[in-house]
Design a protein around this motif. Structure first.
Motif, PDB file in Angstrom:
ATOM      1  N   GLY A 121       0.749  -1.244  -0.124  1.00 43.55           N
ATOM      2  CA  GLY A 121       0.006  -0.010  -0.056  1.00 43.55           C
ATOM      3  C   GLY A 121       0.950   1.243   0.013  1.00 43.55           C
ATOM      4  N   PRO A 122       0.276   2.477  -0.079  1.00 40.86           N
ATOM      5  CA  PRO A 122       0.710   3.551  -0.181  1.00 40.86           C
ATOM      6  C   PRO A 122       1.555   4.224   1.198  1.00 40.86           C
ATOM      7  N   MET A 123       2.467   4.964   1.173  1.00 41.94           N
ATOM      8  CA  MET A 123       3.220   5.444   2.480  1.00 41.94           C
ATOM      9  C   MET A 123       3.390   6.979   1.856  1.00 41.94           C
ATOM     10  N   PHE A 124       3.503   7.949   2.967  1.00 42.84           N
ATOM     11  CA  PHE A 124       3.277   9.228   2.799  1.00 42.84           C
ATOM     12  C   PHE A 124       4.760   9.954   3.493  1.00 42.84           C
ATOM     13  N   ARG A 125       5.382  10.633   2.865  1.00 38.14           N
ATOM     14  CA  ARG A 125       6.562  11.231   3.448  1.00 38.14           C
ATOM     15  C   ARG A 125       6.678  12.899   2.717  1.00 38.14           C
ATOM     16  N   GLY A 126       6.856  13.860   3.559  1.00 40.37           N
ATOM     17  CA  GLY A 126       7.146  15.156   3.005  1.00 40.37           C
ATOM     18  C   GLY A 126       8.395  15.137   2.583  1.00 40.37           C
ATOM     19  N   GLU A 127       8.933  14.635   1.347  1.00 45.27           N
ATOM     20  CA  GLU A 127       9.969  14.803   1.160  1.00 45.27           C
ATOM     21  C   GLU A 127      10.337  15.630  -0.277  1.00 45.27           C
ATOM     22  N   ARG A 128      11.347  16.107  -0.393  1.00 40.22           N
ATOM     23  CA  ARG A 128      11.599  16.885  -1.552  1.00 40.22           C
ATOM     24  C   ARG A 128      11.655  16.109  -2.637  1.00 40.22           C
ATOM     25  N   PRO A 129      10.736  16.135  -3.519  1.00 39.08           N
ATOM     26  CA  PRO A 129      10.610  15.114  -4.595  1.00 39.08           C
ATOM     27  C   PRO A 129      11.597  15.169  -5.582  1.00 39.08           C
ATOM     28  N   GLN A 130      11.981  13.980  -6.053  1.00 40.41           N
ATOM     29  CA  GLN A 130      12.920  13.843  -7.092  1.00 40.41           C
ATOM     30  C   GLN A 130      12.839  12.397  -7.702  1.00 40.41           C
ATOM     31  N   LYS A 131      13.814  12.400  -8.632  1.00 44.17           N
ATOM     32  CA  LYS A 131      13.348  10.886  -9.408  1.00 44.17           C
ATOM     33  C   LYS A 131      13.615   9.814  -8.381  1.00 44.17           C
ATOM     34  N   GLY A 132      12.600   8.971  -8.090  1.00 43.51           N
ATOM     35  CA  GLY A 132      12.743   7.548  -7.191  1.00 43.51           C
ATOM     36  C   GLY A 132      12.418   8.190  -5.635  1.00 43.51           C
ATOM     37  N   ARG A 133      11.978   9.491  -5.648  1.00 40.73           N
ATOM     38  CA  ARG A 133      11.772   9.871  -4.245  1.00 40.73           C
ATOM     39  C   ARG A 133      10.449  10.798  -4.227  1.00 40.73           C
ATOM     40  N   LEU A 134       9.258  10.120  -3.809  1.00 41.45           N
ATOM     41  CA  LEU A 134       8.118  10.722  -3.966  1.00 41.45           C
ATOM     42  C   LEU A 134       7.540  10.829  -2.428  1.00 41.45           C
ATOM     43  N   ARG A 135       6.310  11.697  -2.575  1.00 37.21           N
ATOM     44  CA  ARG A 135       5.557  12.108  -1.204  1.00 37.21           C
ATOM     45  C   ARG A 135       4.719  10.963  -0.949  1.00 37.21           C
TER      46      ARG A 135
END
Ligand code: AMP
Length: 439
Positions: A121-135
């Motif tokens: 399932g989905p997980m959620f993180r307030g990351e700075r988005p970039q390739k391979g790194r999503l919110r």
């Protein structure tokens, strides 16, 4: 002229369109069946939990809690009804904390000796988005939790499962690194040892790492800054922080992995960013992924059930891992999934102003589909050529042609799109044809 504002998908999230969703479905199906083969059963927990659950489990100093937790907040509404305060809730950044919460809340330790649980399932993180790194990203994960279950063979089984899953998904060339942090006392030793080894170079570390030195010294080992990496590489870390019994445990894990023919590399600097890990930790990376090269990771977290109030005697062992689906899809080379395609496409050809063939086709669609066989037609009346073009585009296996001729003689022309073979058969043969297909 005023323009209407169009909406976009939120930053760091993405739509999974039908052109890709079938790949996700294949991957999830493979994952489910393999995890079931290894004895894991699905658990579904809510997508949000009390923020305090994550803070307590993951540790105050972890990046996930410090920088990436997405809190749920609600603007005050103009209403006289009492409003529930939901500000203490956050979207789940990972799966383990919720599962341990559920394990304790549902007394699973009293219902079964070992709970082998999996989630997708989905997980959620307030990351700075970039390739391979999503919110919003998606994980496949497992947890094995139970009293007196800190057993090296269980660690090895679970690590092996993570690599077997990747292989089944068509990912090759990944690297498995493992390490042992030992018990919580060993971990204390490890952090004191690290501090004493790093002390002389403290001023050369990046400002972030200087802060980490006191707060969470392990995180220095993950720093990407070249100077910090250099200093870490020269520390000459070994397993000296481990007690005799922890060392024995780790040796057993390694031997069991060899027995299962799972290639691995021991990395003394692998510690993982979260507080809850003890003993075995591991990470799987893929060089084709660029800077965000971790496909998945996991480890043992024996103290967490107790930390969350569910294990007064302190005997409950637990281990788990999570693999990132988006990164798996980026890394995979060998793919064998077939795009979904209809078994039948029905071409309806009516004379100008008539609709007989169209209606017969419409009815036949249902006859075919009610047998669990897929069928499509072009709902817009169109020429033979354009209907055949659509059948091609959908990659239909067979085309049924219903024209005036066919209708008058109660027949249908059927074309096998692979061989190009075409024949006219009575419509009464349809049931037999479908039956043969089902076999
Ligand atoms: P972690 O809990 O951070 O070790 O995450 C486990 C796995 O989930 C990672 O190895 C990635 O494959 C995936 N993952 C974690 N964070 C993200 C993210 N922000 N975007 C995409 N995948 C992620």
């Amino acid at each position: 002229m005023s323009t209407v504002r169009k909406f976009s998908v939120p930053r760091g999230t993405s739509d999974i369109l039908p052109q890709d969703s079938y790949l996700w479905q294949h991957l999830e199906q493979k994952a489910r069946s393999m995890m079931e083969v290894y004895g894991y059963r699905e658990i579904r927990t809510p997508y949000f939990e009390e923020t305090a659950l994550f803070t307590r489990s993951l540790g105050q100093t972890s990046d996930v809690v410090n920088k990436q937790l997405l809190n749920i907040s609600q603007a005050k509404k103009e209403t006289s009804e009492p409003q529930e305060d939901i500000s203490g809730l956050s979207l789940r950044p990972e799966g383990t904390a919720s599962i341990v919460r559920s394990y304790i809340e549902n007394d699973l330790d009293k219902k079964e000796h070992l709970s082998k649980l999996y989630y997708i399932g989905p997980m959620f993180r307030g990351e700075r988005p970039q390739k391979g790194r999503l919110r919003q990203f998606h994980q496949i994960g497992v947890e094995a939790i139970g009293p007196e279950t800190s057993i090296a063979y269980l660690d090895a089984e679970l690590i092996a499962l993570s690599t077997k899953l990747l292989e089944a998904f068509g990912v090759s060339g990944f690297k498995l690194k493992i390490n042992s942090l030992g018990t919580s006392e060993d971990k204390q030793n490890f952090s004191s040892l690290l501090r004493s080894k790093l002390q002389k170079d403290l001023s050369k570390l990046c400002p972030d790492c200087q802060g980490r030195f006191e707060r969470n010294v392990f995180r220095i080992l993950d720093c990407k800054n070249p100077t910090c990496r250099d200093i870490v590489a020269k520390l000459g870390l070994t397993d000296e922080h481990l007690s005799e019994s922890s060392r024995k445990y780790f040796a057993e894990v390694k031997d069991a992995l060899k027995m299962l023919k799972v290639p691995f590399e021991v990395s003394a600097t692998l510690v993982r960013g979260l507080d809850y890990y003890t003993h075995t930790v591991f990470e799987i990376s893929h060089s084709g992924l660029g800077s965000q090269d971790a496909l998945g990771a996991g480890g043992r977290y024996n103290g967490l059930v107790q930390e969350l109030g569910g294990d007064p005697k302190g005997t409950i062992g637990a281990i788990g891992f999570a693999l990132g689906i988006e990164r798996i899809l980026l890394a995979r080379q060998n793919t064998d999934e077939e795009k979904p395609r209809p078994d039948f496409f029905i071409v309806a050809l009516d004379a100008e102003g008539k609709k007989d063939a169209y209606l017969r086709a419409f009815q036949m669609l249902e006859e075919i589909r009610s047998e669990g066989i897929s069928a499509e037609m072009n709902f817009v009346t169109a020429s033979m050529k354009s209907q055949m073009r659509l059948a091609d585009k959908l990659n239909a296996r067979n085309v049924i042609i219903l024209g005036e001729d066919e209708l008058n003689s109660n027949t249908m022309t059927i074309k096998d799109m692979t061989s190009g073979e075409q024949k006219k058969i009575p419509q009464t043969e349809l049931a037999r044809l479908l039956n043969n297909l089902k076999k």
